[in-house]
Design an enzyme around this catalytic site. Structure first.
Site, mmCIF file in Angstrom:
data_model
loop_
_atom_site.group_PDB
_atom_site.id
_atom_site.type_symbol
_atom_site.label_atom_id
_atom_site.label_comp_id
_atom_site.label_asym_id
_atom_site.label_seq_id
_atom_site.Cartn_x
_atom_site.Cartn_y
_atom_site.Cartn_z
ATOM 1 N N GLU A 39 0.835 -1.205 0.000
ATOM 2 C CA GLU A 39 0.000 0.000 0.000
ATOM 3 C C GLU A 39 0.872 1.259 0.000
ATOM 4 O OE1 GLU A 39 -2.711 -0.356 3.258
ATOM 5 O OE2 GLU A 39 -3.920 -1.877 2.233
ATOM 6 N N ARG A 96 -7.101 4.926 -23.985
ATOM 7 C CA ARG A 96 -7.572 4.078 -25.086
ATOM 8 C C ARG A 96 -8.833 3.298 -24.710
ATOM 9 N NH1 ARG A 96 -1.964 1.471 -27.125
ATOM 10 N NH2 ARG A 96 -1.537 1.603 -24.901
ATOM 11 N N HIS A 130 -5.896 10.862 -26.221
ATOM 12 C CA HIS A 130 -6.077 9.892 -27.306
ATOM 13 C C HIS A 130 -7.394 10.114 -28.056
ATOM 14 C CE1 HIS A 130 -6.058 6.166 -29.495
ATOM 15 N NE2 HIS A 130 -7.217 5.850 -28.961
ATOM 16 N N ASP A 169 -3.517 5.124 -38.578
ATOM 17 C CA ASP A 169 -4.839 4.494 -38.488
ATOM 18 C C ASP A 169 -5.895 5.589 -38.636
ATOM 19 O OD1 ASP A 169 -4.987 5.765 -35.991
ATOM 20 O OD2 ASP A 169 -4.379 3.976 -34.903
ATOM 21 N N LYS A 192 -5.688 0.088 -40.571
ATOM 22 C CA LYS A 192 -5.161 -0.840 -39.550
ATOM 23 C C LYS A 192 -6.319 -1.519 -38.834
ATOM 24 C CE LYS A 192 -3.942 0.467 -35.185
ATOM 25 N NZ LYS A 192 -3.224 1.194 -34.133
ATOM 26 N N ARG A 194 -7.015 -3.484 -35.220
ATOM 27 C CA ARG A 194 -6.424 -3.930 -33.955
ATOM 28 C C ARG A 194 -6.980 -5.303 -33.599
ATOM 29 N NH1 ARG A 194 -2.973 -2.800 -30.563
ATOM 30 N NH2 ARG A 194 -2.438 -0.697 -31.178
HETATM 31 C C1 R5P Z 1 -4.151 3.736 -31.497
HETATM 32 O O1 R5P Z 1 -5.339 4.015 -31.664
HETATM 33 C C2 R5P Z 1 -3.150 4.753 -31.074
HETATM 34 O O2 R5P Z 1 -3.368 5.985 -31.684
HETATM 35 C C3 R5P Z 1 -1.736 4.281 -31.336
HETATM 36 O O3 R5P Z 1 -1.570 4.109 -32.737
HETATM 37 C C4 R5P Z 1 -1.456 2.954 -30.678
HETATM 38 O O4 R5P Z 1 -1.995 2.947 -29.401
HETATM 39 C C5 R5P Z 1 0.026 2.680 -30.605
HETATM 40 O O5 R5P Z 1 0.213 1.471 -29.947
HETATM 41 P P1 R5P Z 1 1.327 0.456 -30.387
HETATM 42 O O6 R5P Z 1 2.628 1.194 -30.415
HETATM 43 O O7 R5P Z 1 1.283 -0.617 -29.336
HETATM 44 O O8 R5P Z 1 0.940 -0.099 -31.719
#
Ligand code: R5P
Length: 304
Positions: A39, A96, A130, A169, A192, A194
């Site tokens: 803690e 995120r 973000h 992206d 892209k 994810r």
């Molecule tokens: C995604 O939506 C963010 O804008 C970044 O592109 C992403 O979080 C980057 O993460 P990583 O380096 O793990 O691909």
């Protein structure tokens, strides 16, 4: 004029010291203690009664530890009767998590907003959130500062006039378009998908990049997978090697530096919203956001 009390969290003491030096207000000494069961204990060693308490703490890795410390410091300031508690969170962990990943999941950014407010935070200052809609999770004022404009003057001369500004992206397309407008270039976007927190799949480049110099802009580099995928897709589409990368938040998780150590990347520019270990990072440059935060603190100081 408000009396500022700057409090440095352990997430980035150097940045807090730089801001405190620019503003000319020394940091309030804080005692930290870790109890045997893990803690956390914090104690302000100077009164903040009636003052505008500004806690500087990015919630980067270890995210939960830095978040709990920020909550503890905010609670300490509130209980010490600070006039106002401002959380300066240059990197906002869990940003995120701005929506449910699927049924049965939480909205982490909303949860963090609720926790900060429950702890007594009256205002949030952050950098390149973000997702701008995160502001809607807060009932308190949110000041989302833009860091990329600090980097552009540094790189402008090294880029040709017909540079293509690439969003890795769909989420960064607006930013890429704004940067392209400033540099006089054009825009492209990488499609892209994810798959998980660690993995993403790059599908194709939308836009004219063949034979052109490219600048990739993103908000954060975490595992490096997004940038590595974008670079590979750009090269496949015929872009010139020697790509420049700009991102606000450099998390550079283990393995990211190796993933990005390709001669196809000329230089990676990040800011110091998070501490940067430069020793192991050839071809990486860091622009400090200390003056940007200091200006925000000056506004707090002079606000009526
Ligand atoms: C995604 O939506 C963010 O804008 C970044 O592109 C992403 O979080 C980057 O993460 P990583 O380096 O793990 O691909």
């Amino acid at each position: 004029m408000h009396d500022l009390a700057i409090i440095a969290g352990s997430g980035h003491e150097r940045l807090a010291a730089d801001v405190s030096r620019i503003v000319g207000v020394p940091c309030v000494p804080v005692e930290h203690e870790r109890f045997p069961d893990g803690e956390l204990g914090v104690r302000l060693l100077e009164p903040v009664l009636g003052r505008c308490a500004v806690i500087i703490q990015p919630t980067g890795p270890p995210v939960d530890e830095h978040l709990v410390e920020l909550l503890a410091l905010a609670d300490a300031c509130r209980r010490a009767a600070a006039g106002r508690v401002v959380a300066v969170v240059p990197y906002f962990g869990y940003a995120r998590g701005d929506r449910r990943a699927g049924s049965g999941g939480p909205i982490m950014a909303s949860l963090v907003a609720g926790l900060l407010q429950a702890a007594g935070v009256d205002q949030l200052v952050t950098v390149d959130l973000h997702a701008p809609q995160i502001e809607g999770f807060f009932e308190i004022p949110v000041d989302d500062l833009a860091a990329i404009p600090l980097v552009l003057p540094e790189i402008r001369e090294s880029l040709p006039a017909d540079v293509v500004v690439v969003s890795p992206d769909l989420g960064r397309l607006e930013l890429a378009t704004a940067v392209a407008d400033q540099l006089g270039g054009t825009t492209a976007v990488v499609h892209k998908r994810r798959i998980s927190g660690r993995q993403s799949r790059t599908l194709q480049v939308v836009g004219e990049v063949a034979g052109r110099a490219c600048l990739i802009v993103d908000d954060m580099i975490s595992t490096g997978g997004t940038i590595a995928g974008a670079v590979a897709a750009l090269l496949k589409a015929g872009a010139q090697p020697g790509i420049t990368v700009v991102a606000t938040h450099g998390l550079f998780l283990p393995g990211a530096a190796e993933l990005l150590a390709t001669p196809a990347i000329k230089r990676i520019w990040v800011t110091d919203t998070l501490p940067q270990q430069m020793g192991e990072a050839p071809r990486r440059s860091v622009v400090t956001i200390a003056p940007l935060l200091a200006r925000a603190l000056e506004r707090l100081r002079t606000a009526g």
